[in-house]
Structures are given as structure tokens and as C-alpha cells.
Motif scaffolding. Structure first.
Motif, PDB file in Angstrom:
ATOM      1  N   ILE A 136     -12.099 -34.426  49.971  1.00  0.00           N
ATOM      2  CA  ILE A 136     -12.299 -33.539  48.828  1.00  0.00           C
ATOM      3  C   ILE A 136     -12.204 -32.082  49.264  1.00  0.00           C
ATOM      4  CG2 ILE A 136     -13.993 -32.809  47.094  1.00  0.00           C
ATOM      5  CD1 ILE A 136     -15.103 -35.704  47.258  1.00  0.00           C
ATOM      6  N   ASN A 137     -11.517 -31.289  48.459  1.00  0.00           N
ATOM      7  CA  ASN A 137     -11.475 -29.847  48.635  1.00  0.00           C
ATOM      8  C   ASN A 137     -11.495 -29.238  47.231  1.00  0.00           C
ATOM      9  OD1 ASN A 137     -11.158 -27.218  49.371  1.00  0.00           O
ATOM     10  ND2 ASN A 137      -9.089 -27.442  50.170  1.00  0.00           N
ATOM     11  N   LEU A 138     -12.694 -28.940  46.729  1.00  0.00           N
ATOM     12  CA  LEU A 138     -12.859 -28.440  45.370  1.00  0.00           C
ATOM     13  C   LEU A 138     -13.548 -27.081  45.379  1.00  0.00           C
ATOM     14  CD1 LEU A 138     -14.096 -31.708  43.611  1.00  0.00           C
ATOM     15  CD2 LEU A 138     -11.807 -30.710  43.499  1.00  0.00           C
ATOM     16  N   SER A 139     -13.183 -26.243  44.421  1.00  0.00           N
ATOM     17  CA  SER A 139     -13.799 -24.923  44.288  1.00  0.00           C
ATOM     18  C   SER A 139     -14.247 -24.710  42.856  1.00  0.00           C
ATOM     19  CB  SER A 139     -12.804 -23.818  44.663  1.00  0.00           C
ATOM     20  OG  SER A 139     -12.456 -23.907  46.023  1.00  0.00           O
ATOM     21  N   LEU A 140     -15.446 -24.196  42.704  1.00  0.00           N
ATOM     22  CA  LEU A 140     -15.981 -23.795  41.411  1.00  0.00           C
ATOM     23  C   LEU A 140     -15.851 -22.277  41.348  1.00  0.00           C
ATOM     24  CD1 LEU A 140     -17.504 -24.752  38.850  1.00  0.00           C
ATOM     25  CD2 LEU A 140     -19.615 -24.249  40.063  1.00  0.00           C
ATOM     26  N   THR A 141     -15.040 -21.802  40.415  1.00  0.00           N
ATOM     27  CA  THR A 141     -14.770 -20.364  40.321  1.00  0.00           C
ATOM     28  C   THR A 141     -14.860 -19.946  38.861  1.00  0.00           C
ATOM     29  OG1 THR A 141     -12.407 -20.776  40.096  1.00  0.00           O
ATOM     30  CG2 THR A 141     -13.234 -20.372  42.328  1.00  0.00           C
ATOM     31  N   GLU A 142     -14.567 -18.712  38.601  1.00  0.00           N
ATOM     32  CA  GLU A 142     -14.579 -18.173  37.238  1.00  0.00           C
ATOM     33  C   GLU A 142     -15.821 -18.623  36.475  1.00  0.00           C
ATOM     34  OE1 GLU A 142     -10.948 -18.568  35.001  1.00  0.00           O
ATOM     35  OE2 GLU A 142      -9.782 -18.721  36.835  1.00  0.00           O
ATOM     36  N   THR A 143     -16.963 -18.510  37.126  1.00  0.00           N
ATOM     37  CA  THR A 143     -18.205 -18.936  36.482  1.00  0.00           C
ATOM     38  C   THR A 143     -18.876 -17.760  35.802  1.00  0.00           C
ATOM     39  OG1 THR A 143     -19.458 -18.591  38.513  1.00  0.00           O
ATOM     40  CG2 THR A 143     -18.612 -20.794  38.131  1.00  0.00           C
ATOM     41  N   HIS A 144     -19.479 -18.063  34.685  1.00  0.00           N
ATOM     42  CA  HIS A 144     -20.240 -17.063  33.939  1.00  0.00           C
ATOM     43  C   HIS A 144     -21.366 -17.812  33.243  1.00  0.00           C
ATOM     44  CE1 HIS A 144     -21.143 -13.601  31.395  1.00  0.00           C
ATOM     45  NE2 HIS A 144     -21.271 -14.474  30.412  1.00  0.00           N
ATOM     46  N   LEU A 145     -22.588 -17.519  33.615  1.00  0.00           N
ATOM     47  CA  LEU A 145     -23.754 -18.155  33.020  1.00  0.00           C
ATOM     48  C   LEU A 145     -24.644 -17.069  32.438  1.00  0.00           C
ATOM     49  CD1 LEU A 145     -24.548 -20.528  36.030  1.00  0.00           C
ATOM     50  CD2 LEU A 145     -23.248 -21.109  33.983  1.00  0.00           C
ATOM     51  N   ASP A 146     -24.747 -16.995  31.131  1.00  0.00           N
ATOM     52  CA  ASP A 146     -25.609 -16.034  30.458  1.00  0.00           C
ATOM     53  C   ASP A 146     -26.978 -16.696  30.283  1.00  0.00           C
ATOM     54  OD1 ASP A 146     -27.070 -14.636  28.403  1.00  0.00           O
ATOM     55  OD2 ASP A 146     -25.196 -13.651  27.830  1.00  0.00           O
ATOM     56  N   SER A 186     -33.010 -13.074  31.193  1.00  0.00           N
ATOM     57  CA  SER A 186     -31.818 -12.348  30.775  1.00  0.00           C
ATOM     58  C   SER A 186     -30.953 -12.111  31.993  1.00  0.00           C
ATOM     59  CB  SER A 186     -32.191 -11.022  30.108  1.00  0.00           C
ATOM     60  OG  SER A 186     -32.857 -10.188  31.024  1.00  0.00           O
ATOM     61  N   GLY A 187     -29.736 -11.761  31.748  1.00  0.00           N
ATOM     62  CA  GLY A 187     -28.805 -11.499  32.835  1.00  0.00           C
ATOM     63  C   GLY A 187     -27.759 -12.595  32.928  1.00  0.00           C
ATOM     64  N   THR A 188     -26.811 -12.381  33.805  1.00  0.00           N
ATOM     65  CA  THR A 188     -25.743 -13.359  34.011  1.00  0.00           C
ATOM     66  C   THR A 188     -25.652 -13.726  35.481  1.00  0.00           C
ATOM     67  OG1 THR A 188     -24.084 -11.625  34.268  1.00  0.00           O
ATOM     68  CG2 THR A 188     -24.368 -12.532  32.060  1.00  0.00           C
ATOM     69  N   LEU A 189     -25.238 -14.949  35.707  1.00  0.00           N
ATOM     70  CA  LEU A 189     -24.951 -15.430  37.055  1.00  0.00           C
ATOM     71  C   LEU A 189     -23.472 -15.776  37.114  1.00  0.00           C
ATOM     72  CD1 LEU A 189     -27.919 -17.904  37.737  1.00  0.00           C
ATOM     73  CD2 LEU A 189     -27.635 -15.594  38.625  1.00  0.00           C
ATOM     74  N   SER A 190     -22.853 -15.503  38.265  1.00  0.00           N
ATOM     75  CA  SER A 190     -21.452 -15.862  38.488  1.00  0.00           C
ATOM     76  C   SER A 190     -21.323 -16.508  39.862  1.00  0.00           C
ATOM     77  CB  SER A 190     -20.558 -14.626  38.394  1.00  0.00           C
ATOM     78  OG  SER A 190     -20.598 -14.101  37.098  1.00  0.00           O
ATOM     79  N   PRO A 191     -21.906 -17.699  40.021  1.00  0.00           N
ATOM     80  CA  PRO A 191     -21.855 -18.342  41.336  1.00  0.00           C
ATOM     81  C   PRO A 191     -20.473 -18.921  41.625  1.00  0.00           C
ATOM     82  CG  PRO A 191     -22.906 -19.794  39.762  1.00  0.00           C
ATOM     83  CD  PRO A 191     -22.644 -18.493  39.050  1.00  0.00           C
ATOM     84  N   THR A 192     -20.154 -19.049  42.900  1.00  0.00           N
ATOM     85  CA  THR A 192     -18.951 -19.755  43.335  1.00  0.00           C
ATOM     86  C   THR A 192     -19.389 -20.818  44.329  1.00  0.00           C
ATOM     87  OG1 THR A 192     -18.533 -18.188  45.127  1.00  0.00           O
ATOM     88  CG2 THR A 192     -17.442 -17.758  43.023  1.00  0.00           C
ATOM     89  N   LEU A 193     -18.616 -21.877  44.425  1.00  0.00           N
ATOM     90  CA  LEU A 193     -18.961 -22.991  45.296  1.00  0.00           C
ATOM     91  C   LEU A 193     -17.677 -23.616  45.802  1.00  0.00           C
ATOM     92  CD1 LEU A 193     -21.271 -25.124  46.171  1.00  0.00           C
ATOM     93  CD2 LEU A 193     -20.429 -26.417  44.217  1.00  0.00           C
ATOM     94  N   THR A 194     -17.628 -23.919  47.087  1.00  0.00           N
ATOM     95  CA  THR A 194     -16.505 -24.643  47.667  1.00  0.00           C
ATOM     96  C   THR A 194     -17.066 -25.871  48.363  1.00  0.00           C
ATOM     97  OG1 THR A 194     -15.257 -22.606  48.001  1.00  0.00           O
ATOM     98  CG2 THR A 194     -14.556 -24.522  49.272  1.00  0.00           C
ATOM     99  N   LEU A 195     -16.468 -27.013  48.090  1.00  0.00           N
ATOM    100  CA  LEU A 195     -16.903 -28.290  48.632  1.00  0.00           C
ATOM    101  C   LEU A 195     -15.728 -28.902  49.373  1.00  0.00           C
ATOM    102  CD1 LEU A 195     -19.154 -30.524  48.552  1.00  0.00           C
ATOM    103  CD2 LEU A 195     -18.040 -31.346  46.486  1.00  0.00           C
TER     104      LEU A 195
END
Length: 167
Positions: free
Chosen positions: A112-122, A144-153
Motif C-alpha cells: 500500500i502507498n496511499l496519501s490523504l491530502t486536500e483535507t479541510h475539517l471545519d 472553532s477553527g479548521t484542521l488540514s491534516p495530511t497522512l501518508t501510509l
């Protein structure tokens, strides 16, 4: 054998599923548009699933949100290679998550080679959507606020979990 699916559509559909007495799912104004092709060696599928309102009732608690899922994937069967070009799940404006990458040897070893990108959590909007599921001691909390995490597996699943790298 080769099949070329120019366009497959489901338009303005309502679907209600009673999973159990405690769980009901209702999709209002579901629209699916998809295209792709299939042969004995390859498959390609892309499209968009849009639901004006996804309503879930679980043990007397409710959540309702709009939902859009966009997908684009290619599979090469002889090499057991899946290329996930895009899988985006979005409930505007509360959240957006995009997963992309590859899975090799998907029928056997699974690399597996997966990436979680373009994240926006309000966080505020997510809390408002999930208000029925928030424990009583947190109902007066304000987020309040936003999170924009990235993850690579990267790695392989094993019997006891996963062997690889998570960034």
C-alpha cells in the motif's frame, strides 16, 4: 471481452435503508454519474455521487448532511495493481478529504502507498452536524477553527495490524 461505459446515471433518487431497528439511512436526491471501461486485463471507473441530504438515525440520534463522493480509479488485473487517482469525500462546508495512491498485489501480499491530502475539517461545523452524538458533558463546549491534516501510509497489512510507515 471489452466494455466501454460512456455514461451511467442515476438521477434524483431517494433511497431508504433500514439496517436494523436502531439504524436507518436515508439518501435524498441521490445523483450518480459514472463512466469507465472494462477488459480482461484493465478496468477504469470514474464518477461523482452527490446526495443532497444523507440522514442517519442511530439509536435515537440523528445526523443530516449533504455528501459528495468523487472517484477515479484504474486496475490492471495481471499485475494486481490498483491506481487510486482520487477518492474525495466532501460535505461542504464542514469537511473535505481526498485519498490517492496505489495498492499493488491487491489479491495476495497487498503493498500500500496511499496519501490523504486536500483535507479541510471545519471543527465548528462538524460539531454542529454531530450535535446529537456529543456526550452531555461536552454540549456547552465551543470548538472553532479548521484542521488540514495530511497522512501518508506505506507498507503492507499483516495479521496483527500494519507493517510500514505512517507519516
Amino acid at each position: 471481452v471489452s466494455i466501454n461505459l460512456e455514461t451511467f446515471k442515476i438521477i434524483e433518487s431517494d433511497i431508504q435503508v433500514m439496517v436494523s431497528p436502531d439504524l436507518a439511512v436515508h439518501l435524498t436526491r441521490l445523483n450518480l454519474q459514472s463512466s469507465g471501461g472494462f477488459s480482461s486485463e484493465d478496468a477504469h471507473l470514474e464518477g461523482t455521487l452527490a446526495v443532497e441530504q444523507l440522514a442517519v438515525a442511530l439509536q435515537g440520534k440523528d445526523i443530516q448532511l449533504p455528501l459528495v463522493v468523487k472517484f477515479d480509479t484504474t486496475i490492471h488485473l495481471p499485475s494486481q495493481h490498483l491506481d487510486l487517482i482520487q477518492l474525495t469525500i466532501e460535505s461542504n462546508p464542514a469537511f473535505r478529504l481526498t485519498l490517492s495512491g496505489t495498492i499493488n498485489e491487491f489479491l495476495t501480499q497487498k503493498t500500500i502507498n496511499l496519501s490523504l491530502t486536500e483535507t479541510h475539517l471545519d471543527l465548528g461545523r462538524i460539531m454542529a452536524l454531530a450535535k446529537d452524538f456529543v456526550p452531555p458533558e461536552f454540549t456547552s463546549a465551543t470548538l472553532s477553527g479548521t484542521l488540514s491534516p495530511t497522512l501518508t501510509l506505506t507498507g503492507s497489512p499483516v495479521e496483527s495490524g500494519f507493517q510500514g510507515i505512517i507519516n
